[in-house]
Scaffold this motif. Structure first.
Motif, mmCIF file in Angstrom:
data_model
loop_
_atom_site.group_PDB
_atom_site.id
_atom_site.type_symbol
_atom_site.label_atom_id
_atom_site.label_comp_id
_atom_site.label_asym_id
_atom_site.label_seq_id
_atom_site.Cartn_x
_atom_site.Cartn_y
_atom_site.Cartn_z
ATOM 1 N N THR A 152 0.887 -1.036 -0.098
ATOM 2 C CA THR A 152 0.076 -0.006 -0.045
ATOM 3 C C THR A 152 0.551 1.271 -0.051
ATOM 4 O OG1 THR A 152 -1.606 -1.270 1.400
ATOM 5 C CG2 THR A 152 -2.156 1.126 1.295
ATOM 6 N N ALA A 153 1.767 1.088 0.782
ATOM 7 C CA ALA A 153 2.538 2.552 0.910
ATOM 8 C C ALA A 153 3.490 2.800 -0.373
ATOM 9 C CB ALA A 153 3.841 2.280 2.067
ATOM 10 N N ARG A 154 3.739 1.750 -1.277
ATOM 11 C CA ARG A 154 4.521 2.242 -2.476
ATOM 12 C C ARG A 154 3.343 2.799 -3.449
ATOM 13 N NH1 ARG A 154 8.542 -0.786 -5.623
ATOM 14 N NH2 ARG A 154 8.514 1.099 -6.540
ATOM 15 N N LYS A 155 2.380 2.160 -3.437
ATOM 16 C CA LYS A 155 1.019 2.662 -4.105
ATOM 17 C C LYS A 155 0.705 4.295 -4.038
ATOM 18 C CE LYS A 155 -1.532 -0.878 -3.577
ATOM 19 N NZ LYS A 155 -2.464 -1.959 -3.901
ATOM 20 N N ALA A 156 0.839 4.510 -2.517
ATOM 21 C CA ALA A 156 0.273 5.838 -2.164
ATOM 22 C C ALA A 156 1.502 6.818 -2.448
ATOM 23 C CB ALA A 156 0.132 5.754 -0.488
ATOM 24 N N ALA A 198 3.562 11.302 -5.784
ATOM 25 C CA ALA A 198 4.346 11.637 -6.786
ATOM 26 C C ALA A 198 3.486 12.363 -8.005
ATOM 27 C CB ALA A 198 5.380 10.502 -7.287
ATOM 28 N N ILE A 199 2.615 11.801 -8.652
ATOM 29 C CA ILE A 199 1.750 12.073 -9.533
ATOM 30 C C ILE A 199 1.310 13.617 -9.250
ATOM 31 C CG2 ILE A 199 -0.359 11.720 -10.728
ATOM 32 C CD1 ILE A 199 0.200 8.644 -10.616
ATOM 33 N N ALA A 200 0.678 13.673 -8.032
ATOM 34 C CA ALA A 200 0.144 14.993 -7.401
ATOM 35 C C ALA A 200 1.148 16.035 -7.532
ATOM 36 C CB ALA A 200 -0.236 14.996 -6.140
ATOM 37 N N GLU A 207 -4.338 13.014 -4.044
ATOM 38 C CA GLU A 207 -3.657 12.655 -2.866
ATOM 39 C C GLU A 207 -4.767 12.299 -1.827
ATOM 40 O OE1 GLU A 207 -0.423 16.528 -2.907
ATOM 41 O OE2 GLU A 207 -2.518 16.724 -2.517
ATOM 42 N N ALA A 208 -6.210 12.421 -2.096
ATOM 43 C CA ALA A 208 -7.051 11.911 -1.284
ATOM 44 C C ALA A 208 -7.353 10.541 -1.515
ATOM 45 C CB ALA A 208 -8.399 12.860 -1.503
#
Lengths: 416, 416
Positions: free
Chosen positions: A17-21, A26-28, A77-78
């Motif tokens: 999960t942490a890597r997906k978040a 990073a996209i934001a 981010e949400a």
């Protein structure tokens, strides 16, 4: 593209999960850093749309601004903060054979998403797909080719910066209809097609896809006003507020009111319930009996045609019809319903019958049908609203972008 | 038929469990009472099939006997005893708006089931559909028209005796292909198409349906034998028993072994693992390295072609291939897998990696892939096995014939 997506999906499905978040954050960041570039690309789309003579409201739908881009980044981010459904597992149970079985939640794999003019969908869908461990192939409208290319560049740069495969999010840049048809038939590599747009787009996907499609499209919304909800003047005010919210807050939404069914015994309250709608310019189309009650109270309404029932208006239009109580309302909704249906009642037994009998994606008691929405129902975000029954029904959040696999653990067992 | 099914579905979806169970028991009684009539109808189908020169094994598949009819009736009684998923509800949670939301499990509505020659499917599917509150339109093979008509008569008589709508179970008696095509495109009335048969039938449905299809069809089954499972002679015996069970118990089943992947470090044990298969007449197709090991031990095997990997044999044929450990096995399965994949290992960390990485409908540790079956996984009965990811993955029992609806309860709330 299908092969690249499938390969990327294999990496994504095992990510913690942490890597997906982190990838979403990073996209934001990348969207904010590339503001000038993205807005310049969007300006080209807007200019082309204006040159092509698109109506102003359609040009507005594809226009980005610094503020809307910032909002898109904040939405990403949400999504990064939402609970991750991947890896959830049912309790293992031991079968008579001795093996232990359970089901584990896993990503669908590769999503194909086809949508129309709003470029924010490109980012929204990418974020939801990634957070649920899926790769995505996106096909936006031809009016937003430049915007979508710039957004894809930003997403890809962010993914590569995080050591993730660029094939995780791919945008089909060629606007030719043939490319969309190819996507619809790419069942070797794509696990689900999610159309976002009008009924025509959904129908096109259903008619042409060999990949399973999650259909949205048409859905009629009813409110049934029972006599018990009109005895107290405060309830009549509540009914008026709900009906107005249902019709006026966002008339273009699929969860906006189409038809008000009114109990014959509640007819006296009907003018007070509908008066606020007229102030908002709603075109009311009433059957003979309700028309009489409305005109008798000095309210403007037109006679309804048969086609005004079972019709999704997506505009400031509503039909009204008198029914002789709950049974007739249930029969009417069984004939015309399917999306969101509401009962306004103070009778608990009636409410239970309504909730039990009505077979819609959402059934509500004493609340606005506008609550049939991913955010309002607590999903955090939604990738689309399904109006079909297979797989997902209603708003689709992260969990609806997953499937399950069986896990069986033995100690050498064979089947007898 | 569509309209009648939809109407019947409205009655079925609200039936209490006890009434559904009573209807199934009545069907079982009616099947027993009409034994002579049903077997006579079946004899006409068998005679016609023999006259038409159908191969003996196909004639066998459509033949009913007093014993098989009694078994079919007993299966219906077993379904009547299964837990009813309809009405299950998630805990209601209050949203910030003040409304309480939950999800309730409801029947899909109307199922269209298309199958080939075995007439028992007519009864099995009717029982599972009814017990899950669904109406069904059934389209069997043209070889079993008379049997299916007699079975439909029995089911209908039982339903009418219970005061239930005859439209709940309808059999398409006209064997014309056009009728099947019409069913596939009846999306106004049918909620899901479930094909039961070979890959060709599934593909035909996917290509032609506008109703959502739950696909089964092709699926390759792998077993990976790790070196850690070959150190103890008792484990080698267990591996041999699992591989034999996987290939020989029912070679025509979709969960039968297709490809054995063997860790290079386990190659010495390979002859002992495969010897029992040869006694059963299995045609082994091995890559150069495993072929050498087998022939070196005096075992008969043929060189494998590329097409022997990623192929579902559905017969007494298996391919064998050497891999250099778990990583190569995982890559190979990612390329060819999707149905049921097994690891035989004594290394817990390897087992976890395998379970996490392999994206198949069922992933197993130290057990036969034949456990991927509705009965073995504890579903009680299965209507079909899904090999797609949307909606249901793996065996489909009563729960997989349901969907959900949102229930929202308010006190006059409108959306802000």
């Amino acid at each position: 593209m299908g092969r690249r997506a499938r390969q990327a999906g294999r990496t994504l499905r095992s990510l913690p999960t942490a890597r997906k978040a982190a990838a979403l954050l990073a996209i934001a960041r990348e969207l904010r850093a590339r503001e000038a570039e993205i807005l310049a690309a969007n300006a080209r789309d807007v200019a082309a749309a204006q040159d092509a003579g698109l109506p102003a409201h359609m040009v507005d739908r594809l226009r980005l601004s610094a503020a809307s881009l910032a909002a898109i980044a904040a939405d990403v981010e949400a999504v990064a903060a939402l609970p991750d459904p991947v890896g959830e597992q049912t309790e293992a149970r031991r079968q008579p054979s001795g093996v232990e079985v359970s089901q584990r939640r896993v990503p669908l794999g590769v999503l194909g998403v086809i949508y129309e003019s709003r470029p924010n969908v490109t980012v929204d869908v990418a974020a939801l797909a990634l957070m649920s461990g899926n790769a995505a192939i996106l096909r936006g409208g031809k009016e937003t080719v430049h915007s979508n290319a710039a957004l894809e560049d930003a997403i890809r740069a962010a993914l590569e910066g995080q050591g993730l495969p660029a094939g995780a999010v791919q945008v089909i840049r060629d606007p030719a209809r043939e490319r969309m048809l190819e996507l619809l038939r790419l069942d070797e590599y794509v696990d689900a097609i999610i159309p976002r747009g009008g009924a025509g787009l959904h129908r096109f996907c259903v008619e042409n896809a060999t990949v399973p499609v999650i259909v949205g499209g048409i859905g009629v919304v009813h409110i049934y006003l029972d006599e018990s909800f009109t005895r107290d003047p405060a309830d009549v005010e509540r009914a008026a507020a709900i009906v107005r919210n249902a019709k006026v807050q966002k008339p273009s939404a699929c969860n906006a009111l189409d038809t008000l069914l009114v109990d014959r015994a509640a007819l006296d309250a009907l003018p007070d319930v509908l008066r606020p709608l007229l102030a908002d310019g709603v075109d009311l189309r009433a059957d003979a009996e309700s028309l009489g009650a409305l005109r008798g109270a000095g309210l403007a309404a037109a006679p309804a045609a048969d086609t005004d029932y079972g019709t999704e208006f997506l505009a400031l239009v509503a039909s009204v019809r008198v029914v002789s109580g709950l049974d007739e309302a249930l029969d009417f909704i069984a004939e015309h319903g399917g999306h969101t249906d509401v009962i306004l009642t103070r009778d608990a037994a009636q409410a239970e019958r309504f909730v039990g009998d009505v077979d819609s994606a959402a059934v509500m008691v004493n609340a606005s049908p506008r609550f049939n929405d991913g955010g309002q129902l607590g999903l955090g975000a939604e990738v689309a609203i399904s109006t079909q029954k297979l797989h997902a029904r209603g708003p689709m959040g992260l969990r609806e972008l997953t499937t399950t696999k069986w896990v069986v653990r033995g100690e050498g067992q064979v089947r007898g």
